[in-house]
Design an enzyme around this catalytic site. Structure first.
Site, PDB file in Angstrom:
ATOM      1  N   LYS A 241       9.698  -2.759 -13.582  1.00  0.00           N
ATOM      2  CA  LYS A 241      10.353  -2.907 -12.329  1.00  0.00           C
ATOM      3  C   LYS A 241       9.477  -3.352 -11.352  1.00  0.00           C
ATOM      4  O   LYS A 241       8.383  -2.585 -10.964  1.00  0.00           O
ATOM      5  CB  LYS A 241      10.562  -1.227 -11.961  1.00  0.00           C
TER       6      LYS A 241
ATOM      7  N   GLU B 135      -3.281   2.159  -9.565  1.00  0.00           N
ATOM      8  CA  GLU B 135      -4.168   1.147  -8.787  1.00  0.00           C
ATOM      9  C   GLU B 135      -3.760   1.070  -7.500  1.00  0.00           C
ATOM     10  O   GLU B 135      -2.390   0.877  -7.062  1.00  0.00           O
ATOM     11  CB  GLU B 135      -4.145  -0.387  -9.430  1.00  0.00           C
TER      12      GLU B 135
ATOM     13  N   CYS C 270      -5.036  -4.586  -1.104  1.00  0.00           N
ATOM     14  CA  CYS C 270      -5.742  -3.236  -1.254  1.00  0.00           C
ATOM     15  C   CYS C 270      -7.169  -3.124  -1.376  1.00  0.00           C
ATOM     16  O   CYS C 270      -7.604  -2.132  -0.833  1.00  0.00           O
ATOM     17  CB  CYS C 270      -5.096  -2.665  -2.628  1.00  0.00           C
TER      18      CYS C 270
ATOM     19  N   GLU D 139      -5.016   3.130   5.371  1.00  0.00           N
ATOM     20  CA  GLU D 139      -4.880   2.002   5.151  1.00  0.00           C
ATOM     21  C   GLU D 139      -3.771   1.359   5.962  1.00  0.00           C
ATOM     22  O   GLU D 139      -2.699   1.584   5.784  1.00  0.00           O
ATOM     23  CB  GLU D 139      -4.762   1.739   3.591  1.00  0.00           C
TER      24      GLU D 139
END
Length: 480
Positions: free
Chosen positions: A171, A246, A280, A380
């Site tokens: 997905k 992750e 990331c 972030e």
């Protein structure tokens, strides 16, 4: 226009069972680039059923058969390389020449090549006295991938899953689905057996949750935000399936007092701006000696002259737009918050770059004199926004670097390699790059703390897709 209203299930393209559709927006123009079907629970169940049916036969394939399959995938990928690059550029805005056509598309192929190399010598069996330790494919895997590095994130899951003998349902992000269509076509052309790979487009609340909670899914490998990763863990808990995550990061880039600041600051600034800051593992916190802040600010401002923001199809462009409207609005809010909290704006700021009236383009922004407690130092941002923080001494730099709920990556620069190594050992993070070292696709990639669980890439990525079985009393002879 790219209109894809079918899913790849059981080795063929089939019509979606529902009627829901989603327009895919080109982030550089804000125009509709195409549409995809949004899957239902029934679509997800059909894909899982196909993967479950295909698992026994594929799990029984030999190492040689899987090596041949991965080699065919590499060959098919090379033929479709330009198609992959164009899809990535159109769906998430990566500059075609500077990024989509090199690192973005290239990383996908590289992971398949890496998996092939790892599989050649991987020890699926080993003797431990009279016990035989077996490593076997974990089963049906749900692979849920994000929009920021589409080919990379798909391939670093698909390739080791195939090498291990697993079957899967992918997905991809519904915001960047075009590259997944190309990936499915590559795998079909390479002759991946029917049902081994399946693709269902959809959102996290629908298809993502259906896969995460499905009792016939043995493992979920998810890449995305920490917030979404927590939901995946909760959804998988009732069936006690393996979860590999992750997630986010807020990586510190420590420049020790003996570095070449001109070189190291410039490298840090330009690294953060790569992929419009949507990485990331981005070095989003630059830690420098307090006494050098004035110098560092000047170098950082000068370095931005090398960043060319513009049309992803223009060969001169080095930084494209952010990938979608939600991310654009998020980054704008963080820039405004940084100003409100009193950080020194060295360059950039709110709004689009001059002359740009549309598209999700952001001004490359550098803040300095950032306090560790400010939102721009803790959250972030996932955009081209760099925070520069001063430190008193080496111990203070390490303390600031570790003062975060994240632990995905880190960076240390010093003219004394032994000193850099010593600092790296004290960082609570899954990766540390010394003196600008690039990524190593054979090294484990993953994080400490709220940056995730498990590791991807290379031999460590393959191990994630394997169960460990002990056959006790097996005997001491070597396997045939």
């Amino acid at each position: 226009m790219r209109n894809h209203h079918q899913f790849y299930i059981g080795g063929r393209w089939v019509e979606a069972l529902g009627t829901a559709r989603l327009d895919v927006i080109n982030p550089a123009t804000e125009a509709v680039a195409g549409s995809v079907a949004i899957g239902s629970i029934a679509d997800a169940e059909a894909a899982v059923a196909a993967a479950r049916a295909a698992f026994p036969a594929f799990a029984a394939t030999s190492r040689e058969e899987r090596l041949e399959l991965l080699a065919r995938i590499c060959a098919a990928y090379k033929k479709r390389y330009d198609d992959m690059a164009r899809a990535i550029s159109e769906e998430m805005g990566a500059p075609l020449k500077a990024l989509a056509g090199s690192a973005q598309a290239g990383s996908g192929l590289a992971h398949f090549k890496t998996a092939l190399a790892v599989l050649k010598d991987f020890p699926f069996e080993k003797a431990q006295g009279t016990t035989r330790i077996l490593r076997e494919p974990i089963g049906v895997c749900a692979l849920i991938t994000p929009w920021n590095w589409p080919a990379n994130q798909m391939a670093c899951k698909i390739a080791p899953a195939l090498a291990a003998g697993c079957t899967m349902v992918l997905k991809p992000s519904e915001l960047a689905p075009f590259s997944a269509i190309v990936m499915a076509e590559i795998l079909h052309e390479a002759g991946v057996p029917a049902g081994v790979f399946n693709l269902v487009n959809g959102d996290g609340a629908g298809v993502g949750n259906a896969l995460t909670t499905h009792p016939e899914v043995d493992m979920v490998s998810f890449t995305g935000s920490t917030r979404a990763g927590k939901q995946v863990m909760k959804g998988a808990a009732d069936t006690v399936k393996k979860v590999a995550l992750e997630l986010g990061g807020k990586s510190a880039n420590i420049l020790l007092d003996d570095v070449d600041f001109q070189k190291s600051v410039r490298h840090g600034v330009l690294s953060l701006m790569t992929n419009s800051g949507q990485n990331c593992n981005a070095p989003s916190r630059m830690l420098v000696p307090e006494s050098r802040l004035d110098e560092v600010e000047a170098i950082a401002a000068e370095s931005l002259a090398r960043v060319v923001v513009g049309d992803p199809l223009d060969d001169a462009t080095t930084m494209g737009p952010l990938a979608n409207r939600a991310q654009f609005e998020r980054v704008q809010a963080f820039i405004a918050q940084g100003i409100a909290e009193g950080a020194k704006r060295v360059a950039g700021g709110p709004g689009r770059p001059d002359g740009m009236e549309c598209g999700y383009f952001v001004r490359p922004t550098v803040f300095s004199r950032v306090a560790p407690g400010m939102a721009i130092a803790r959250e972030e941002i996932f955009g081209p926004v760099l925070s520069i923080l001063g430190y008193k001494d080496e111990a203070d730099a390490i303390r600031i670097a570790n003062d975060t709920p994240y632990g995905l990556s880190g960076y240390v620069s010093s003219s004394d390699l032994a000193r850099a190594r010593a600092v790296a050992r004290q960082l609570r993070t899954g990766n540390v790059h010394l003196n600008g070292a690039p990524v190593d696709l054979g090294a484990p990639f993953g994080g400490y703390k709220q940056s995730g669980l498990g590791r991807e890439w290379g031999i460590y990525g393959l191990e994630e897709f394997l169960e460990v079985k002990a056959v006790i009393g097996y005997g001491g002879e070597e396997p045939a």
